[in-house]
Structure formats: structure tokens, C-alpha cells
Design a protein around this motif. Structure first.
Motif, PDB file in Angstrom:
ATOM      1  N   GLU A  22       0.809  -1.218   0.000  1.00 25.76           N
ATOM      2  CA  GLU A  22       0.000   0.000   0.000  1.00 25.76           C
ATOM      3  C   GLU A  22       0.843   1.269   0.000  1.00 25.76           C
ATOM      4  OE1 GLU A  22       0.102  -1.369   4.403  1.00 25.76           O
ATOM      5  OE2 GLU A  22       0.091  -2.249   2.398  1.00 25.76           O
ATOM      6  N   MET A  23       2.149   1.144   0.282  1.00 22.37           N
ATOM      7  CA  MET A  23       3.053   2.295   0.238  1.00 22.37           C
ATOM      8  C   MET A  23       3.587   2.412  -1.180  1.00 22.37           C
ATOM      9  SD  MET A  23       2.642   3.093   3.337  1.00 22.37           S
ATOM     10  CE  MET A  23       3.791   4.437   3.545  1.00 22.37           C
ATOM     11  N   LYS A  24       3.089   3.374  -1.917  1.00 24.08           N
ATOM     12  CA  LYS A  24       3.344   3.437  -3.357  1.00 24.08           C
ATOM     13  C   LYS A  24       4.782   3.825  -3.697  1.00 24.08           C
ATOM     14  CE  LYS A  24      -0.913   2.466  -4.399  1.00 24.08           C
ATOM     15  NZ  LYS A  24      -1.259   1.169  -4.996  1.00 24.08           N
ATOM     16  N   VAL A  25       5.344   4.807  -2.993  1.00 23.94           N
ATOM     17  CA  VAL A  25       6.653   5.342  -3.364  1.00 23.94           C
ATOM     18  C   VAL A  25       7.713   4.968  -2.334  1.00 23.94           C
ATOM     19  CG1 VAL A  25       7.973   7.430  -3.841  1.00 23.94           C
ATOM     20  CG2 VAL A  25       5.601   7.237  -4.645  1.00 23.94           C
ATOM     21  N   GLU A  26       7.462   5.295  -1.074  1.00 22.08           N
ATOM     22  CA  GLU A  26       8.444   5.023  -0.033  1.00 22.08           C
ATOM     23  C   GLU A  26       8.411   3.543   0.361  1.00 22.08           C
ATOM     24  OE1 GLU A  26      10.208   7.472   0.300  1.00 22.08           O
ATOM     25  OE2 GLU A  26       8.964   9.168  -0.254  1.00 22.08           O
ATOM     26  N   ARG A  27       9.572   3.020   0.673  1.00 24.32           N
ATOM     27  CA  ARG A  27       9.660   1.629   1.132  1.00 24.32           C
ATOM     28  C   ARG A  27       9.437   1.583   2.640  1.00 24.32           C
ATOM     29  NH1 ARG A  27      11.679  -2.213  -2.331  1.00 24.32           N
ATOM     30  NH2 ARG A  27      12.683  -1.466  -4.235  1.00 24.32           N
ATOM     31  N   VAL A  28       8.366   0.948   3.055  1.00 20.35           N
ATOM     32  CA  VAL A  28       8.061   0.767   4.476  1.00 20.35           C
ATOM     33  C   VAL A  28       7.820  -0.714   4.702  1.00 20.35           C
ATOM     34  CG1 VAL A  28       6.507   1.333   6.382  1.00 20.35           C
ATOM     35  CG2 VAL A  28       7.052   3.063   4.652  1.00 20.35           C
ATOM     36  N   SER A  29       8.543  -1.294   5.650  1.00 16.45           N
ATOM     37  CA  SER A  29       8.482  -2.732   5.877  1.00 16.45           C
ATOM     38  C   SER A  29       7.324  -3.110   6.784  1.00 16.45           C
ATOM     39  CB  SER A  29       9.792  -3.215   6.500  1.00 16.45           C
ATOM     40  OG  SER A  29       9.751  -4.592   6.790  1.00 16.45           O
ATOM     41  N   TYR A  30       6.822  -4.336   6.612  1.00 20.75           N
ATOM     42  CA  TYR A  30       5.974  -4.948   7.629  1.00 20.75           C
ATOM     43  C   TYR A  30       6.795  -5.124   8.905  1.00 20.75           C
ATOM     44  CZ  TYR A  30       2.300  -6.278   4.259  1.00 20.75           C
ATOM     45  OH  TYR A  30       1.293  -6.269   3.326  1.00 20.75           O
ATOM     46  N   ASP A  31       6.102  -5.387  10.020  1.00 24.32           N
ATOM     47  CA  ASP A  31       6.791  -5.558  11.305  1.00 24.32           C
ATOM     48  C   ASP A  31       7.640  -6.821  11.346  1.00 24.32           C
ATOM     49  OD1 ASP A  31       5.080  -3.447  11.729  1.00 24.32           O
ATOM     50  OD2 ASP A  31       4.423  -4.113  13.702  1.00 24.32           O
ATOM     51  N   VAL A  32       7.245  -7.835  10.619  1.00 18.83           N
ATOM     52  CA  VAL A  32       7.952  -9.122  10.636  1.00 18.83           C
ATOM     53  C   VAL A  32       8.009  -9.679   9.209  1.00 18.83           C
ATOM     54  CG1 VAL A  32       7.271  -9.664  13.005  1.00 18.83           C
ATOM     55  CG2 VAL A  32       5.831 -10.416  11.108  1.00 18.83           C
ATOM     56  N   ILE A  33       8.704 -10.774   9.055  1.00 16.85           N
ATOM     57  CA  ILE A  33       8.833 -11.423   7.753  1.00 16.85           C
ATOM     58  C   ILE A  33       7.473 -11.925   7.266  1.00 16.85           C
ATOM     59  CG2 ILE A  33       9.392 -13.665   8.792  1.00 16.85           C
ATOM     60  CD1 ILE A  33      11.288 -14.164   6.446  1.00 16.85           C
ATOM     61  N   THR A  34       7.222 -11.819   5.976  1.00 17.84           N
ATOM     62  CA  THR A  34       5.981 -12.317   5.397  1.00 17.84           C
ATOM     63  C   THR A  34       6.138 -13.789   4.998  1.00 17.84           C
ATOM     64  OG1 THR A  34       6.626 -11.650   3.159  1.00 17.84           O
ATOM     65  CG2 THR A  34       5.421 -10.032   4.480  1.00 17.84           C
ATOM     66  N   PRO A  35       5.031 -14.528   4.908  1.00 19.62           N
ATOM     67  CA  PRO A  35       5.137 -15.933   4.472  1.00 19.62           C
ATOM     68  C   PRO A  35       5.777 -16.087   3.094  1.00 19.62           C
ATOM     69  CG  PRO A  35       3.002 -15.537   5.477  1.00 19.62           C
ATOM     70  CD  PRO A  35       3.667 -14.200   5.361  1.00 19.62           C
ATOM     71  N   SER A  36       5.487 -15.166   2.177  1.00 20.65           N
ATOM     72  CA  SER A  36       6.078 -15.277   0.840  1.00 20.65           C
ATOM     73  C   SER A  36       7.584 -15.067   0.876  1.00 20.65           C
ATOM     74  CB  SER A  36       5.425 -14.281  -0.115  1.00 20.65           C
ATOM     75  OG  SER A  36       5.599 -12.950   0.347  1.00 20.65           O
ATOM     76  N   ALA A  37       8.062 -14.163   1.738  1.00 23.54           N
ATOM     77  CA  ALA A  37       9.508 -13.956   1.877  1.00 23.54           C
ATOM     78  C   ALA A  37      10.167 -15.183   2.505  1.00 23.54           C
ATOM     79  CB  ALA A  37       9.785 -12.714   2.708  1.00 23.54           C
ATOM     80  N   ALA A  38       9.485 -15.799   3.473  1.00 25.91           N
ATOM     81  CA  ALA A  38      10.008 -17.020   4.085  1.00 25.91           C
ATOM     82  C   ALA A  38      10.094 -18.144   3.056  1.00 25.91           C
ATOM     83  CB  ALA A  38       9.126 -17.431   5.259  1.00 25.91           C
ATOM     84  N   ARG A  39       9.066 -18.262   2.227  1.00 25.97           N
ATOM     85  CA  ARG A  39       9.083 -19.271   1.165  1.00 25.97           C
ATOM     86  C   ARG A  39      10.247 -19.020   0.199  1.00 25.97           C
ATOM     87  NH1 ARG A  39       7.361 -18.843  -3.773  1.00 25.97           N
ATOM     88  NH2 ARG A  39       6.049 -17.019  -3.342  1.00 25.97           N
ATOM     89  N   GLY A  40      10.488 -17.736  -0.132  1.00 27.80           N
ATOM     90  CA  GLY A  40      11.582 -17.412  -1.037  1.00 27.80           C
ATOM     91  C   GLY A  40      12.937 -17.826  -0.492  1.00 27.80           C
ATOM     92  N   ILE A  41      13.115 -17.729   0.823  1.00 29.02           N
ATOM     93  CA  ILE A  41      14.382 -18.154   1.435  1.00 29.02           C
ATOM     94  C   ILE A  41      14.564 -19.658   1.277  1.00 29.02           C
ATOM     95  CG2 ILE A  41      15.595 -18.392   3.634  1.00 29.02           C
ATOM     96  CD1 ILE A  41      14.313 -15.717   4.469  1.00 29.02           C
ATOM     97  N   LEU A  42      13.502 -20.420   1.524  1.00 31.66           N
ATOM     98  CA  LEU A  42      13.592 -21.881   1.380  1.00 31.66           C
ATOM     99  C   LEU A  42      13.837 -22.281  -0.067  1.00 31.66           C
ATOM    100  CD1 LEU A  42      10.637 -22.796   3.745  1.00 31.66           C
ATOM    101  CD2 LEU A  42      13.065 -23.075   4.236  1.00 31.66           C
ATOM    102  N   GLU A  43      13.184 -21.595  -0.994  1.00 25.97           N
ATOM    103  CA  GLU A  43      13.381 -21.918  -2.414  1.00 25.97           C
ATOM    104  C   GLU A  43      14.784 -21.567  -2.883  1.00 25.97           C
ATOM    105  OE1 GLU A  43      10.220 -19.926  -4.434  1.00 25.97           O
ATOM    106  OE2 GLU A  43       8.782 -21.556  -4.085  1.00 25.97           O
ATOM    107  N   ALA A  44      15.415 -20.578  -2.241  1.00 20.47           N
ATOM    108  CA  ALA A  44      16.798 -20.257  -2.593  1.00 20.47           C
ATOM    109  C   ALA A  44      17.732 -21.396  -2.211  1.00 20.47           C
ATOM    110  CB  ALA A  44      17.234 -18.965  -1.897  1.00 20.47           C
ATOM    111  N   ILE A  45      17.361 -22.155  -1.186  1.00 23.40           N
ATOM    112  CA  ILE A  45      18.171 -23.305  -0.759  1.00 23.40           C
ATOM    113  C   ILE A  45      17.834 -24.546  -1.579  1.00 23.40           C
ATOM    114  CG2 ILE A  45      18.713 -24.819   1.195  1.00 23.40           C
ATOM    115  CD1 ILE A  45      18.017 -22.429   3.022  1.00 23.40           C
ATOM    116  N   LEU A  46      16.531 -24.796  -1.762  1.00 22.47           N
ATOM    117  CA  LEU A  46      16.115 -25.947  -2.564  1.00 22.47           C
ATOM    118  C   LEU A  46      14.825 -25.618  -3.287  1.00 22.47           C
ATOM    119  CD1 LEU A  46      16.498 -28.902  -3.444  1.00 22.47           C
ATOM    120  CD2 LEU A  46      15.072 -29.563  -1.494  1.00 22.47           C
TER     121      LEU A  46
END
Length: 220
Positions: A22-46
Motif C-alpha cells: 500500500e506504500m506506493k513510493v516510499e519503502r516501508v516494511s511490515y513488522d515481521v517477515i511475510t510468508p512469501s519472503a520465508a518461502r523465497g528463502i527456502l526456495e533459494a536453498i532448494l
């Protein structure tokens, strides 16, 4: 559907940015890791077409801390039609002058992040006769234990690399933080079954440092 036993992977890093859409221009993070980001870490390994990762739970090991910075970013991309023209005609304008497109933007990042990802994988319809759960379980354990990955996993942005450590099933799990909070609506993942990828959201809540993702109800 065949699925593996649950795995635990500890991931940490100096900074992270799981950008709120929802933040169109500025980069503002969620408070914690998202499930999709967690999945991306696992896929980087296997990653294999025969398996699909499912995130079960995320343990937050350090308090949520923020860092505000200003960064230079490129405010444009090379148009897709220029790339198409170059592919079909053998010529086209593919150059971009960074100095002309540079923009300074404010960003709100997380700092000193540390999580434990609980996950398993399921065999997909692309699994062949030679594919089985045990084969991929052993493959992931070997790669994660030896620090192997197809590409360096990252926390939302490529400049925030992930350090990861495989936690054996008989190892005592690290203690999550003793904090509970309503995290609001958070990006769960992208639905790729339609013509265009559609974002899916869920109402996230952290209970004593744990985010349970086993029975998530998603909304597009």
C-alpha cells in the motif's frame, strides 16, 4: 498429497525490508517477515518443480526494531516494448542513464532480525516416478546444513542477505520473544493460477513471539 516432515530453519540478518504494497513510493516494511519472503528463502536453498513449500509457523527471536534511511534509487525501467523490438528486429533502445533517473527516497527498514521458519513441502503434480519425499528431505537437510543455496537468500531486498542455519529435529528450539501483538493485514503470497498474479492477504497476529500460519484464511 505426499508431504515431508516439518523442518526448522533459523534465519538472521542486519536489515530487512518486507515492503508494504500500500506504500506506493516510499519503502516501508511490515513488522515481521511475510510468508512469501520465508518461502523465497527456502526456495533459494532448494527449489524443484516437483515440490512446493508451505510455511507453518514463524518464531520471532528479537524485538521489532526500526531504522530510517534515505537511499538513491532508479525511478524508471526500460520499457518492455523496447525489449520486444530488440528481440524481433535485432535493434532497439535498451540503454538507461542512471544519473538522469536517480531519485532519493525515504525508507523504513527492520534491523537486527532473527527468525525461525517452520515449514514443510508437498509433492506437486510435476513430480516424476523417480521423485519421492525422502529424496528431497535428504537433499534439503544436506544443502541447508552445509550452507548451500542456488542464490543467496535475502530479506525482501537483495542488499539484505540472509544468514541461515538448519536446526535438527532433536535440537532445542530458540526461545521467541515474550510479546503478542496484532500485526494487521499482511501479504501472504501471490496466486499464480489466473492470468495475472493476484496478491493474497491474511490477518496476522503474533502470540508470545509466534505467528501460526497453519490455518490461514486468505483474501485477494
Amino acid at each position: 498429497m505426499e508431504r515431508s516432515s516439518p523442518f526448522r530453519l533459523r534465519v538472521s540478518g542486519a536489515n530487512a525490508c518486507f515492503t508494504r504494497p500500500e506504500m506506493k513510493v516510499e519503502r516501508v516494511s511490515y513488522d515481521v517477515i511475510t510468508p512469501s519472503a520465508a518461502r523465497g528463502i527456502l526456495e533459494a536453498i532448494l527449489w524443484k518443480p516437483a515440490i512446493a513449500w508451505k510455511i507453518l509457523q514463524v518464531d520471532v527471536l528479537k524485538p521489532v526494531r526500526w531504522e530510517s534511511v534515505r537511499r538513491n534509487e532508479v525511478g524508471a525501467v526500460i520499457p518492455a516494448r523496447n525489449v520486444t523490438a530488440a528481440m524481433t528486429q535485432g535493434r532497439g533502445q535498451l540503454g538507461m542513464y542512471v544519473e538522469k533517473e536517480r531519485q532519493q527516497r525515504a525508507s523504513l527498514f527492520l534491523r537486527e532480525v532473527d527468525y525461525v521458519i517452520h515449514a514443510l513441502f508437498e509433492l506437486t503434480d510435476k513430480a516424476g516416478p523417480e521423485d519421492n519425499v525422502t529424496k528431497f528431505e535428504q537433499m534439503f537437510i544436506r544443502r541447508a546444513s552445509n550452507g548451500q543455496c542456488f542464490h543467496r537468500p535475502y530479506f525482501g531486498c537483495r542488499e539484505f542477505p540472509v544468514d541461515f542455519e538448519f536446526l535438527p529435529r532433536d535440537a532445542k528450539p530458540p526461545e521467541p520473544i515474550a510479546e503478542s501483538r496484532d500485526l494487521g493485514w499482511m501479504l501472504y503470497d501471490l496466486d499464480f493460477f489466473g492470468k495475472e498474479p493476484m496478491p493474497q492477504f491474511f490477518h496476522a497476529r503474533m502470540e508470545n513471539g509466534c505467528i501460526d500460519l497453519r490455518n490461514v484464511e486468505v483474501r485477494s
